[in-house]
Design an enzyme around this catalytic site. Structure first.
Site, mmCIF file in Angstrom:
data_model
loop_
_atom_site.group_PDB
_atom_site.id
_atom_site.type_symbol
_atom_site.label_atom_id
_atom_site.label_comp_id
_atom_site.label_asym_id
_atom_site.label_seq_id
_atom_site.Cartn_x
_atom_site.Cartn_y
_atom_site.Cartn_z
ATOM 1 N N VAL A 15 0.831 -1.195 0.000
ATOM 2 C CA VAL A 15 0.000 0.000 0.000
ATOM 3 C C VAL A 15 0.875 1.259 0.000
ATOM 4 O O VAL A 15 0.742 2.129 -0.862
ATOM 5 C CB VAL A 15 -0.951 0.004 1.222
ATOM 6 C CG1 VAL A 15 -1.693 1.323 1.325
ATOM 7 C CG2 VAL A 15 -1.950 -1.147 1.108
ATOM 8 N N ARG A 41 14.003 -4.437 2.013
ATOM 9 C CA ARG A 41 12.850 -3.848 1.306
ATOM 10 C C ARG A 41 13.215 -2.499 0.707
ATOM 11 O O ARG A 41 12.925 -2.198 -0.442
ATOM 12 C CB ARG A 41 11.694 -3.662 2.279
ATOM 13 C CG ARG A 41 10.556 -4.491 1.816
ATOM 14 C CD ARG A 41 9.240 -4.241 2.281
ATOM 15 N NE ARG A 41 8.455 -5.275 1.576
ATOM 16 C CZ ARG A 41 7.190 -5.476 1.734
ATOM 17 N NH1 ARG A 41 6.520 -4.759 2.543
ATOM 18 N NH2 ARG A 41 6.565 -6.410 1.052
ATOM 19 N N CYS A 278 -6.604 -8.815 2.333
ATOM 20 C CA CYS A 278 -7.596 -7.949 2.982
ATOM 21 C C CYS A 278 -8.920 -8.606 3.324
ATOM 22 O O CYS A 278 -9.414 -8.445 4.447
ATOM 23 C CB CYS A 278 -7.869 -6.742 2.103
ATOM 24 S SG CYS A 278 -6.464 -5.650 1.975
HETATM 25 C C1 UDX Z 1 -9.268 -5.701 -2.267
HETATM 26 C C2 UDX Z 1 -10.243 -4.557 -2.597
HETATM 27 O O1 UDX Z 1 -10.768 -4.751 -3.922
HETATM 28 C C3 UDX Z 1 -9.538 -3.220 -2.498
HETATM 29 O O2 UDX Z 1 -10.464 -2.165 -2.712
HETATM 30 C C4 UDX Z 1 -8.918 -3.080 -1.108
HETATM 31 O O3 UDX Z 1 -8.207 -1.872 -1.001
HETATM 32 C C5 UDX Z 1 -8.000 -4.264 -0.814
HETATM 33 O O4 UDX Z 1 -8.710 -5.496 -0.985
HETATM 34 P P1 UDX Z 1 -7.372 -7.000 -3.603
HETATM 35 O O5 UDX Z 1 -7.430 -7.977 -2.467
HETATM 36 O O6 UDX Z 1 -6.044 -6.480 -4.024
HETATM 37 O O7 UDX Z 1 -8.256 -5.708 -3.266
HETATM 38 O O8 UDX Z 1 -8.017 -7.683 -4.896
HETATM 39 P P2 UDX Z 1 -9.494 -7.878 -5.443
HETATM 40 O O9 UDX Z 1 -9.487 -7.534 -6.881
HETATM 41 O O10 UDX Z 1 -10.519 -7.223 -4.631
HETATM 42 O O11 UDX Z 1 -9.682 -9.466 -5.359
HETATM 43 C C6 UDX Z 1 -9.760 -10.151 -4.122
HETATM 44 C C7 UDX Z 1 -10.052 -11.608 -4.371
HETATM 45 O O12 UDX Z 1 -11.369 -11.789 -4.875
HETATM 46 C C8 UDX Z 1 -9.124 -12.259 -5.403
HETATM 47 O O13 UDX Z 1 -8.767 -13.543 -4.961
HETATM 48 C C9 UDX Z 1 -9.978 -12.331 -6.648
HETATM 49 O O14 UDX Z 1 -9.598 -13.357 -7.519
HETATM 50 C C10 UDX Z 1 -11.336 -12.601 -6.051
HETATM 51 N N1 UDX Z 1 -12.444 -12.201 -6.933
HETATM 52 C C11 UDX Z 1 -12.625 -10.896 -7.292
HETATM 53 C C12 UDX Z 1 -13.364 -13.161 -7.368
HETATM 54 O O15 UDX Z 1 -13.236 -14.350 -7.042
HETATM 55 N N2 UDX Z 1 -14.409 -12.778 -8.170
HETATM 56 C C13 UDX Z 1 -14.600 -11.483 -8.541
HETATM 57 O O16 UDX Z 1 -15.594 -11.209 -9.255
HETATM 58 C C14 UDX Z 1 -13.682 -10.510 -8.095
HETATM 59 P P1 ADP Z 2 0.414 -3.575 3.316
HETATM 60 O O1 ADP Z 2 -0.136 -4.641 2.393
HETATM 61 O O2 ADP Z 2 -0.624 -3.082 4.316
HETATM 62 O O3 ADP Z 2 1.099 -2.452 2.610
HETATM 63 P P2 ADP Z 2 2.977 -4.853 3.907
HETATM 64 O O4 ADP Z 2 3.179 -6.015 4.821
HETATM 65 O O5 ADP Z 2 3.163 -5.027 2.433
HETATM 66 O O6 ADP Z 2 1.503 -4.297 4.242
HETATM 67 O O7 ADP Z 2 3.930 -3.652 4.349
HETATM 68 C C1 ADP Z 2 4.073 -3.161 5.637
HETATM 69 C C2 ADP Z 2 5.513 -2.667 5.812
HETATM 70 O O8 ADP Z 2 5.601 -1.966 7.062
HETATM 71 C C3 ADP Z 2 6.570 -3.773 5.873
HETATM 72 O O9 ADP Z 2 7.526 -3.559 4.862
HETATM 73 C C4 ADP Z 2 7.192 -3.621 7.305
HETATM 74 O O10 ADP Z 2 8.590 -3.871 7.314
HETATM 75 C C5 ADP Z 2 6.901 -2.164 7.603
HETATM 76 N N1 ADP Z 2 6.888 -1.848 9.046
HETATM 77 C C6 ADP Z 2 6.241 -2.483 10.038
HETATM 78 N N2 ADP Z 2 6.437 -1.865 11.220
HETATM 79 C C7 ADP Z 2 7.221 -0.783 10.987
HETATM 80 C C8 ADP Z 2 7.769 0.278 11.801
HETATM 81 N N3 ADP Z 2 7.508 0.355 13.103
HETATM 82 N N4 ADP Z 2 8.547 1.211 11.194
HETATM 83 C C9 ADP Z 2 8.786 1.155 9.862
HETATM 84 N N5 ADP Z 2 8.302 0.203 9.042
HETATM 85 C C10 ADP Z 2 7.517 -0.772 9.579
#
Ligand code: UDX
Ligand code: ADP
Ligand code: UDX
Length: 468
Positions: A15, A41, A278
């Site tokens: 994110v 990273r 998520c």
């Molecule tokens: C999701 C939300 O869409 C996004 O807004 C939020 O910020 C984070 O979570 P993401 O998990 O990245 O995003 O992917 P998404 O496209 O939502 O798909 C999630 C799962 O649902 C995947 O496994 C996808 O294959 C599945 N999916 C999606 C289905 O099985 N059918 C669909 O019609 C759509």
């Molecule tokens: P998201 O999908 O929510 O972005 P990620 O697991 O991909 O989550 O990324 C979270 C990042 O935050 C990781 O790279 C981790 O090393 C970093 N992180 C966690 N705790 C701290 C902290 N206290 N200070 C700085 N970075 C951190």
């Protein structure tokens, strides 16, 4: 209202990285620093091979890195020089203790907040980017205030949930449906902080798409949005089981209901199950919050969305086994795709893990190919099962002499394969189990495959194998 010229983001993950890169691209007048405690990273963000695969991200990072976008492990330094601090650290589901398996683990968040408190010498706007339980901002504010040595430092906390989806992060960030900013809009300082962040987004997002809300509503909206999206998938997946039982076609049902403007056509693709970092996490978190407020019926409603998803995965495994004469022991089963969706290398909560485990429990030898997922990631996800798994660098090798192929991820390249050639190198009868409904099933049947397409009428061959 303060004009923002320096921003930092704590957490350089899925994110934080792309979101900050987009802010840097659209706001050349703002210096954006992304910090993380993980040196590898940050090194990756500073290299030619970024730590995450996301279409279009390389170009955005290359355009800004070294100009107004920086990646660093100097968390303290970045906090000190920034007016606005995004927190985008991971918030996994708690593994132990109270709320284990449901509640969000805020350890990383709290640790980030303590660092912010220790380093801040002037007023800061703190922006929650990670998905957090409702009322986290309140708790964080306490941590910040109580740990900051300078009582005159003012912290304004905002909630700015991220709605980007993996694989489409750059287009989602470029043209978001909406930007949501929650803050203490009831007081002047809170409103000014909201305005300052809205001003940043207004550099590229139309003002009418920047929505403001109170803090709690914004936090809850993020959980609600993911819960609603996941619920749609569980609803269509529930339909897919009924379609198979009755001979209806889930794609036709989805199309028919999707044309009702009240329902809408998106997010109605039946699948082997939803995955990703998520959906499940946020629903469990939401349901836990409901439980904590004594709303058992509401919690149960949301738990059932996760329950349906688990059912869909185990139903798929049962179908593979029953179609193949009730035994897959020592049969090579090719798994095409391992990521939780196409155009990402992310495997968090991917349905391929549960399906793979189910198939291995029945004795299968899995041959996995995914265009983006590396073998060490699969070995991590399938710990203790690698004796039954071989990972391949090409689909061709994975399919050689396989009894069956299962489609786990909807990668476009799978559609363009020469399926006649594949049929010729597989064992007979050759089975295709399409868990994503992406292949041309009539064409596959003409070639000679026995096809199971999720939510579609069941092949007579499979019906008789199952003794129906
Ligand atoms: C999701 C939300 O869409 C996004 O807004 C939020 O910020 C984070 O979570 P993401 O998990 O990245 O995003 O992917 P998404 O496209 O939502 O798909 C999630 C799962 O649902 C995947 O496994 C996808 O294959 C599945 N999916 C999606 C289905 O099985 N059918 C669909 O019609 C759509
Ligand atoms: P998201 O999908 O929510 O972005 P990620 O697991 O991909 O989550 O990324 C979270 C990042 O935050 C990781 O790279 C981790 O090393 C970093 N992180 C966690 N705790 C701290 C902290 N206290 N200070 C700085 N970075 C951190
Ligand atoms: C419904 C379907 O909408 C229609 O397509 C189908 O042909 C018949 O059933 P109807 O029952 O006439 O139509 O009314 P509808 O507008 O769908 O409302 C049904 C119930 O849902 C009402 O009690 C309404 O008050 C309630 N509702 C509707 C809500 O509580 N919230 C909403 O957002 C919408």
């Amino acid at each position: 209202m303060v004009k923002i010229t320096t921003i930092c983001c704590i957490g350089a993950g899925y994110v934080g990285g792309p979101t900050m890169a987009m802010i840097a691209l659209k706001c050349p007048h703002i210096k954006v620093t992304v910090v993380d405690i993980s040196q590898p990273r940050i090194d990756a963000w500073n290299s030619d091979e970024l730590p995450i695969y996301e279409p279009g991200l390389d170009e955005v990072v290359k355009a800004c890195r070294g100009k107004n976008l920086f990646f660093s492990t100097d968390v303290a330094g970045a906090i000190r020089e920034s007016q606005m601090i995004f927190v985008s650290v991971n918030t996994p589901t708690k593994k132990t203790g109270l709320g284990s398996g449901k509640a969000a683990d805020l350890t990383y968040w709290e640790s980030a907040a303590r660092t912010i408190a220790a380093e801040s010498k002037d007023n800061k706007i703190i922006v929650e980017k990670s998905t957090v339980p409702v009322r986290t901002a309140e708790a964080i504010e306490k941590v910040l205030k109580r740990n900051c040595s300078d009582a005159s430092v003012q912290f304004d906390i905002l909630s700015n949930p991220e709605f980007l989806a993996e694989g489409t992060a750059i287009s989602d960030l470029t043209a978001p449906d909406r930007v949501l900013i929650g803050g203490k809009i009831e007081n002047e300082a809170g409103q000014a902080a909201v305005d300052a962040l809205a001003e940043v987004y207004a550099n590229w997002v139309p003002k009418n798409q920047i929505i403001t809300a109170n803090l709690w509503s914004a936090e809850l909206s993020k959980l609600a949005a993911n819960a609603f999206l996941a619920q749609r998938i569980s609803s269509i997946n529930a339909m897919s089981a009924l379609c198979e039982a009755t001979g209806a076609d889930v794609a036709q049902v989805a199309h028919s209901i999707g044309t009702d403007s009240r329902i809408g056509p998106k997010f109605l693709n039946a699948s082997v199950g939803f995955g990703g970092s998520c959906f499940q996490k946020d629903i469990l978190n939401l349901a836990y919050i409901c439980e904590c407020h004594g709303l058992k019926e509401v919690a149960d409603y949301w738990y059932s969305v996760v329950g349906m998803n688990d059912y869909q995965k185990s139903r798929f495994v049962r179908r593979v086994v029953s179609a193949m004469f009730n035994t897959i022991r020592n049969k090579k089963i090719a798994m095409l795709g391992f990521a939780f969706k196409k155009d990402t290398g992310d495997t968090r909560e991917t349905p391929a893990i549960d399906v793979g485990k189910g198939l291995i429990e029945d004795g299968a030898q899995l041959a996995i190919y995914d265009p983006q997922v590396k073998e060490d990631q699969i070995a991590y996800d399938m710990e203790g099962m690698m004796g039954n798994i071989t990972c391949y660098k090409t689909a061709k090798e994975a399919l050689q002499d396989a009894h069956a192929v299962t489609i786990m991820t909807e990668w476009d390249e799978f559609k363009s394969y020469d399926w006649k050639e594949i049929y010729d190198v597989m064992q007979k009868p050759a089975f295709v189990f399409d868990g994503r409904l992406i292949l041309d099933h009539d064409h596959l049947r003409e070639i000679g495959f026995i096809v199971y397409a999720l939510g579609k009428p069941i092949d007579p061959f499979i019906k008789s194998a199952e003794g129906a």
